[in-house]
Design a protein around this motif. Structure first.
Motif, PDB file in Angstrom:
ATOM      1  N   GLY A   1       0.795  -1.219   0.000  1.00 34.71           N
ATOM      2  CA  GLY A   1       0.000   0.000   0.000  1.00 34.71           C
ATOM      3  C   GLY A   1       0.832   1.275   0.000  1.00 34.71           C
ATOM      4  N   VAL A   2       1.980   1.256   0.660  1.00 32.50           N
ATOM      5  CA  VAL A   2       2.779   2.487   0.775  1.00 32.50           C
ATOM      6  C   VAL A   2       3.888   2.571  -0.265  1.00 32.50           C
ATOM      7  CG1 VAL A   2       2.326   2.579   3.253  1.00 32.50           C
ATOM      8  CG2 VAL A   2       4.442   1.527   2.445  1.00 32.50           C
ATOM      9  N   ARG A   3       4.207   1.473  -0.925  1.00 35.01           N
ATOM     10  CA  ARG A   3       5.312   1.470  -1.886  1.00 35.01           C
ATOM     11  C   ARG A   3       5.042   2.467  -3.009  1.00 35.01           C
ATOM     12  NH1 ARG A   3       6.677  -4.176  -4.614  1.00 35.01           N
ATOM     13  NH2 ARG A   3       4.488  -3.886  -5.226  1.00 35.01           N
ATOM     14  N   GLY A   4       5.999   3.350  -3.218  1.00 41.72           N
ATOM     15  CA  GLY A   4       5.858   4.356  -4.259  1.00 41.72           C
ATOM     16  C   GLY A   4       5.043   5.562  -3.843  1.00 41.72           C
ATOM     17  N   ARG A   5       4.467   5.533  -2.646  1.00 40.61           N
ATOM     18  CA  ARG A   5       3.644   6.648  -2.173  1.00 40.61           C
ATOM     19  C   ARG A   5       4.240   7.319  -0.950  1.00 40.61           C
ATOM     20  NH1 ARG A   5       0.344   2.308  -3.320  1.00 40.61           N
ATOM     21  NH2 ARG A   5      -1.130   2.598  -5.052  1.00 40.61           N
ATOM     22  N   VAL A   6       4.709   6.503   0.003  1.00 42.16           N
ATOM     23  CA  VAL A   6       5.243   7.018   1.261  1.00 42.16           C
ATOM     24  C   VAL A   6       6.580   6.339   1.523  1.00 42.16           C
ATOM     25  CG1 VAL A   6       4.853   7.251   3.747  1.00 42.16           C
ATOM     26  CG2 VAL A   6       2.913   7.365   2.171  1.00 42.16           C
ATOM     27  N   GLY A   7       7.520   7.095   2.070  1.00 41.00           N
ATOM     28  CA  GLY A   7       8.782   6.497   2.473  1.00 41.00           C
ATOM     29  C   GLY A   7       9.807   6.469   1.365  1.00 41.00           C
ATOM     30  N   PRO A   8      10.918   5.779   1.615  1.00 40.81           N
ATOM     31  CA  PRO A   8      12.017   5.742   0.644  1.00 40.81           C
ATOM     32  C   PRO A   8      11.602   5.083  -0.667  1.00 40.81           C
ATOM     33  CG  PRO A   8      12.720   4.918   2.804  1.00 40.81           C
ATOM     34  CD  PRO A   8      11.239   5.038   2.853  1.00 40.81           C
TER      35      PRO A   8
ATOM     36  N   SER B   1      13.723   3.366  -2.500  1.00 33.91           N
ATOM     37  CA  SER B   1      14.393   2.069  -2.520  1.00 33.91           C
ATOM     38  C   SER B   1      13.541   1.042  -1.780  1.00 33.91           C
ATOM     39  CB  SER B   1      15.765   2.185  -1.847  1.00 33.91           C
ATOM     40  OG  SER B   1      16.294   0.913  -1.549  1.00 33.91           O
ATOM     41  N   GLU B   2      13.235  -0.066  -2.442  1.00 30.62           N
ATOM     42  CA  GLU B   2      12.379  -1.075  -1.820  1.00 30.62           C
ATOM     43  C   GLU B   2      13.032  -1.724  -0.594  1.00 30.62           C
ATOM     44  OE1 GLU B   2      10.427  -3.869  -4.279  1.00 30.62           O
ATOM     45  OE2 GLU B   2       9.693  -2.376  -5.698  1.00 30.62           O
ATOM     46  N   PRO B   3      14.320  -2.096  -0.631  1.00 32.41           N
ATOM     47  CA  PRO B   3      14.928  -2.641   0.587  1.00 32.41           C
ATOM     48  C   PRO B   3      14.904  -1.654   1.755  1.00 32.41           C
ATOM     49  CG  PRO B   3      16.260  -3.200  -1.310  1.00 32.41           C
ATOM     50  CD  PRO B   3      15.230  -2.223  -1.777  1.00 32.41           C
ATOM     51  N   LEU B   4      15.205  -0.382   1.468  1.00 28.57           N
ATOM     52  CA  LEU B   4      15.188   0.624   2.528  1.00 28.57           C
ATOM     53  C   LEU B   4      13.773   0.856   3.035  1.00 28.57           C
ATOM     54  CD1 LEU B   4      16.781   2.589   4.226  1.00 28.57           C
ATOM     55  CD2 LEU B   4      16.561   4.292   2.387  1.00 28.57           C
ATOM     56  N   LEU B   5      12.792   0.788   2.165  1.00 31.46           N
ATOM     57  CA  LEU B   5      11.393   0.917   2.580  1.00 31.46           C
ATOM     58  C   LEU B   5      11.002  -0.224   3.517  1.00 31.46           C
ATOM     59  CD1 LEU B   5       8.575   2.181   2.403  1.00 31.46           C
ATOM     60  CD2 LEU B   5       8.179   0.805   0.336  1.00 31.46           C
ATOM     61  N   ALA B   6      11.446  -1.443   3.208  1.00 31.23           N
ATOM     62  CA  ALA B   6      11.125  -2.590   4.056  1.00 31.23           C
ATOM     63  C   ALA B   6      11.710  -2.421   5.458  1.00 31.23           C
ATOM     64  CB  ALA B   6      11.653  -3.874   3.416  1.00 31.23           C
ATOM     65  N   VAL B   7      12.960  -1.983   5.531  1.00 29.61           N
ATOM     66  CA  VAL B   7      13.603  -1.776   6.835  1.00 29.61           C
ATOM     67  C   VAL B   7      12.914  -0.655   7.600  1.00 29.61           C
ATOM     68  CG1 VAL B   7      15.743  -1.085   7.973  1.00 29.61           C
ATOM     69  CG2 VAL B   7      15.814  -2.695   6.056  1.00 29.61           C
ATOM     70  N   SER B   8      12.591   0.435   6.915  1.00 30.60           N
ATOM     71  CA  SER B   8      11.939   1.574   7.562  1.00 30.60           C
ATOM     72  C   SER B   8      10.549   1.192   8.070  1.00 30.60           C
ATOM     73  CB  SER B   8      11.826   2.745   6.579  1.00 30.60           C
ATOM     74  OG  SER B   8      13.094   3.157   6.123  1.00 30.60           O
ATOM     75  N   LEU B   9       9.824   0.424   7.271  1.00 28.94           N
ATOM     76  CA  LEU B   9       8.480   0.020   7.669  1.00 28.94           C
ATOM     77  C   LEU B   9       8.518  -0.931   8.866  1.00 28.94           C
ATOM     78  CD1 LEU B   9       5.528   0.379   6.889  1.00 28.94           C
ATOM     79  CD2 LEU B   9       5.749  -1.611   5.389  1.00 28.94           C
ATOM     80  N   ALA B  10       9.505  -1.829   8.893  1.00 26.74           N
ATOM     81  CA  ALA B  10       9.644  -2.732  10.039  1.00 26.74           C
ATOM     82  C   ALA B  10       9.994  -1.950  11.307  1.00 26.74           C
ATOM     83  CB  ALA B  10      10.710  -3.789   9.751  1.00 26.74           C
ATOM     84  N   ALA B  11      10.871  -0.953  11.173  1.00 30.29           N
ATOM     85  CA  ALA B  11      11.226  -0.116  12.325  1.00 30.29           C
ATOM     86  C   ALA B  11      10.009   0.651  12.828  1.00 30.29           C
ATOM     87  CB  ALA B  11      12.349   0.847  11.952  1.00 30.29           C
ATOM     88  N   ALA B  12       9.206   1.181  11.907  1.00 30.09           N
ATOM     89  CA  ALA B  12       7.993   1.906  12.300  1.00 30.09           C
ATOM     90  C   ALA B  12       7.010   0.983  13.001  1.00 30.09           C
ATOM     91  CB  ALA B  12       7.349   2.541  11.068  1.00 30.09           C
TER      92      ALA B  12
ATOM     93  N   ALA C   1       2.652  11.130   8.151  1.00 26.13           N
ATOM     94  CA  ALA C   1       1.896  12.107   7.370  1.00 26.13           C
ATOM     95  C   ALA C   1       2.469  13.509   7.533  1.00 26.13           C
ATOM     96  CB  ALA C   1       0.429  12.084   7.797  1.00 26.13           C
ATOM     97  N   ALA C   2       2.816  13.876   8.767  1.00 29.52           N
ATOM     98  CA  ALA C   2       3.381  15.204   9.002  1.00 29.52           C
ATOM     99  C   ALA C   2       4.709  15.369   8.275  1.00 29.52           C
ATOM    100  CB  ALA C   2       3.557  15.430  10.504  1.00 29.52           C
ATOM    101  N   HIS C   3       5.536  14.329   8.315  1.00 27.26           N
ATOM    102  CA  HIS C   3       6.829  14.393   7.628  1.00 27.26           C
ATOM    103  C   HIS C   3       6.642  14.546   6.124  1.00 27.26           C
ATOM    104  CE1 HIS C   3      10.505  12.766   5.769  1.00 27.26           C
ATOM    105  NE2 HIS C   3      11.138  13.226   6.837  1.00 27.26           N
TER     106      HIS C   3
END
Length: 246
Positions: free
Chosen positions: A98-105, A107-118, A167-169
């Motif tokens: 749902g967030v890929r290409g819309r929110v976050g990095p 880079s798909e690997p970096l998005l996965a790590v960021s989403l897991a941290a969140a 969202a704020a970011h």
């Protein structure tokens, strides 16, 4: 495509759950054994202090064998974490899609790590600050429903707070990074702080319970979740990199 992504997420979650199970078995189980020993010792002490006219009555069930042996409980630990991983891994994949290409990095690997941290911050760390895990012998059985509801409320607040921060970011328009990070941090901390103040506290630690054992158990519980989400982020990132090496 989405089906393959969900299957990948479930497999990643399963592996991460097994990693977390190894950590929990190695680090957490010795603390559980010590807490159970304290509980049984307290029950035995209470039994020996009963009035003599109750001697003819059947004793309380503290000394009876548990319905599930400790080996059975240890197996259940791995099974529960594996099922937990399957479920959350599938949900993680859906959110990722749902967030890929819309929110976050990008880079798909970096998005996965960021989403897991969140996810770790939202559903583990924020609730833990207010309602940390307790070992056996800590907690009143009569308040279990209240404690469960309050913990779920804390999880919901964590998810909403992390979502508000993202969202704020995203929507703060600034060429510099620090205003976006400041807005995201405020959107996260304000509701979390308000909830920490307003939600009722729960302190059911019996008098004399070793503080060191209590915090060792709590840190082991937090560590188990950290291992799980670290595994989800790293494994999902690895799979995304293999799928799209460019």
């Amino acid at each position: 495509m989405i089906t393959k992504l969900i299957v990948r997420g479930m497999l990643v979650g399963l592996l991460a759950g097994l990693f977390a199970g190894v950590f929990a078995y190695t680090v957490g189980e010795p603390r559980v054994d010590r807490a159970i020993a304290l509980e049984e010792a307290a029950a035995a002490s209470a039994g020996t202090g009963a009035h003599s006219h109750e001697a003819a009555e059947p004793a309380h069930s503290h000394g009876e064998e548990a319905p599930v042996s400790r080996n059975g409980q240890r197996f259940g630990l791995f099974l529960a974490l594996a099922l937990y991983g399957l479920a959350l891994g599938g949900l993680f994949a859906l959110v990722y899609a749902g967030v890929r290409g819309r929110v976050g990095p990008r880079s798909e690997p970096l998005l996965a790590v960021s989403l897991a941290a969140a996810a770790f911050i939202a559903i583990v760390l924020i609730p833990f600050v207010k309602y940390p895990a307790n070992p056996p012998a800590v907690g009143d059985p009569e308040t279990i429903n209240q404690r469960t509801v309050l913990y779920l409320v804390a999880v919901a607040i964590g998810i909403l707070s992390v979502g508000a921060a993202a969202a704020a970011h995203r929507y703060v328009s600034s060429e510099e990074a620090w205003p976006r990070w400041l807005a995201g941090g405020a959107a996260l901390l304000v509701p979390v702080t308000a909830a920490w103040i307003l939600l009722p506290g729960i302190d059911e630690v019996p008098e004399g319970f070793p503080a060191g054992l209590l915090w060792d158990f709590r840190l082991a519980s937090l560590g188990t979740q950290a291992v799980f989400w670290l595994g989800v982020g790293a494994l999902f990132a690895f799979a995304a990199r293999r799928r799209s090496p460019a």
